[in-house]
Write a protein that holds these residues in place. Sequence first.
Motif, PDB file in Angstrom:
ATOM      1  N   UNK A 109       0.846  -1.172   0.000  1.00 67.65           N
ATOM      2  CA  UNK A 109       0.000   0.000   0.000  1.00 67.65           C
ATOM      3  C   UNK A 109       0.892   1.236   0.000  1.00 67.65           C
ATOM      4  N   UNK A 110       0.311   2.368  -0.359  1.00 64.42           N
ATOM      5  CA  UNK A 110       1.037   3.631  -0.370  1.00 64.42           C
ATOM      6  C   UNK A 110       0.345   4.632   0.544  1.00 64.42           C
ATOM      7  N   UNK A 111       1.155   5.350   1.313  1.00 67.49           N
ATOM      8  CA  UNK A 111       0.663   6.420   2.159  1.00 67.49           C
ATOM      9  C   UNK A 111       1.511   7.657   1.891  1.00 67.49           C
ATOM     10  N   UNK A 112       0.984   8.801   2.235  1.00 67.33           N
ATOM     11  CA  UNK A 112       1.726  10.052   2.114  1.00 67.33           C
ATOM     12  C   UNK A 112       2.100  10.496   3.518  1.00 67.33           C
ATOM     13  N   UNK A 113       3.401  10.662   3.753  1.00 66.07           N
ATOM     14  CA  UNK A 113       3.901  11.092   5.053  1.00 66.07           C
ATOM     15  C   UNK A 113       4.626  12.414   4.854  1.00 66.07           C
ATOM     16  N   UNK A 114       4.107  13.463   5.466  1.00 66.79           N
ATOM     17  CA  UNK A 114       4.681  14.809   5.320  1.00 66.79           C
ATOM     18  C   UNK A 114       4.970  15.135   3.853  1.00 66.79           C
ATOM     19  N   UNK A 115       3.967  14.928   3.022  1.00 66.44           N
ATOM     20  CA  UNK A 115       3.990  15.284   1.601  1.00 66.44           C
ATOM     21  C   UNK A 115       4.894  14.409   0.730  1.00 66.44           C
ATOM     22  N   UNK A 116       5.358  13.269   1.251  1.00 63.95           N
ATOM     23  CA  UNK A 116       6.142  12.333   0.442  1.00 63.95           C
ATOM     24  C   UNK A 116       5.451  10.978   0.447  1.00 63.95           C
ATOM     25  N   UNK A 117       5.448  10.322  -0.715  1.00 61.21           N
ATOM     26  CA  UNK A 117       4.769   9.042  -0.855  1.00 61.21           C
ATOM     27  C   UNK A 117       5.714   7.899  -0.435  1.00 61.21           C
ATOM     28  N   UNK A 118       5.182   6.955   0.352  1.00 56.24           N
ATOM     29  CA  UNK A 118       5.948   5.801   0.820  1.00 56.24           C
ATOM     30  C   UNK A 118       5.149   4.525   0.601  1.00 56.24           C
ATOM     31  N   UNK A 119       5.853   3.438   0.317  1.00 54.55           N
ATOM     32  CA  UNK A 119       5.235   2.118   0.213  1.00 54.55           C
ATOM     33  C   UNK A 119       5.419   1.407   1.548  1.00 54.55           C
ATOM     34  N   UNK A 120       4.319   0.865   2.065  1.00 49.17           N
ATOM     35  CA  UNK A 120       4.337   0.128   3.328  1.00 49.17           C
ATOM     36  C   UNK A 120       3.651  -1.213   3.132  1.00 49.17           C
ATOM     37  N   UNK A 121       3.919  -2.139   4.051  1.00 46.65           N
ATOM     38  CA  UNK A 121       3.228  -3.429   4.036  1.00 46.65           C
ATOM     39  C   UNK A 121       1.740  -3.207   4.262  1.00 46.65           C
ATOM     40  N   UNK A 122       0.927  -4.113   3.759  1.00 51.85           N
ATOM     41  CA  UNK A 122      -0.531  -3.981   3.860  1.00 51.85           C
ATOM     42  C   UNK A 122      -1.029  -3.859   5.297  1.00 51.85           C
ATOM     43  N   UNK A 123      -0.379  -4.476   6.252  1.00 47.24           N
ATOM     44  CA  UNK A 123      -0.823  -4.451   7.653  1.00 47.24           C
ATOM     45  C   UNK A 123      -0.058  -3.431   8.478  1.00 47.24           C
ATOM     46  N   UNK A 124       0.535  -2.425   7.861  1.00 49.10           N
ATOM     47  CA  UNK A 124       1.387  -1.464   8.565  1.00 49.10           C
ATOM     48  C   UNK A 124       0.586  -0.608   9.543  1.00 49.10           C
ATOM     49  N   UNK A 125       1.246  -0.291  10.643  1.00 51.35           N
ATOM     50  CA  UNK A 125       0.673   0.587  11.659  1.00 51.35           C
ATOM     51  C   UNK A 125       1.451   1.901  11.676  1.00 51.35           C
ATOM     52  N   UNK A 126       0.982   2.839  12.460  1.00 55.14           N
ATOM     53  CA  UNK A 126       1.705   4.098  12.624  1.00 55.14           C
ATOM     54  C   UNK A 126       3.125   3.817  13.111  1.00 55.14           C
ATOM     55  N   UNK A 127       3.263   2.935  14.081  1.00 56.10           N
ATOM     56  CA  UNK A 127       4.598   2.609  14.614  1.00 56.10           C
ATOM     57  C   UNK A 127       5.503   2.042  13.522  1.00 56.10           C
ATOM     58  N   UNK A 128       4.967   1.204  12.636  1.00 56.87           N
ATOM     59  CA  UNK A 128       5.756   0.662  11.527  1.00 56.87           C
ATOM     60  C   UNK A 128       6.268   1.784  10.622  1.00 56.87           C
ATOM     61  N   UNK A 129       5.414   2.754  10.345  1.00 54.55           N
ATOM     62  CA  UNK A 129       5.810   3.879   9.499  1.00 54.55           C
ATOM     63  C   UNK A 129       6.935   4.681  10.159  1.00 54.55           C
ATOM     64  N   UNK A 130       6.836   4.890  11.468  1.00 56.27           N
ATOM     65  CA  UNK A 130       7.875   5.621  12.183  1.00 56.27           C
ATOM     66  C   UNK A 130       9.199   4.865  12.149  1.00 56.27           C
TER      67      UNK A 130
END
Length: 66
Positions: free
Chosen positions: A1-22
């Motif tokens: 999946x893709x999320x935008x973090x502070x205006x930049x796009x990142x790919x994360x695992x489908x089950x990612x949490x906020x802590x995983x992103x950090x």
Amino acid sequence: MHVVINDQKYALAEEATVKDALQLLNMTEEGLAVAVNYAVIPKNNWPVHALSDGDVVMLVMATQGG
């Protein structure tokens, strides 16, 4: 999946949490505030707050100054 973090796009695992992103960004948790889709997420919920494809994550770091 893709999320935008502070205006930049990142790919994360489908089950990612906020802590995983950090962890992906090597962010320290001290002095940090997190909002997902403009809703503040309490620090104790970071390990369990699941992210979804397209979420907008905002990270704000407290700083000293005047």
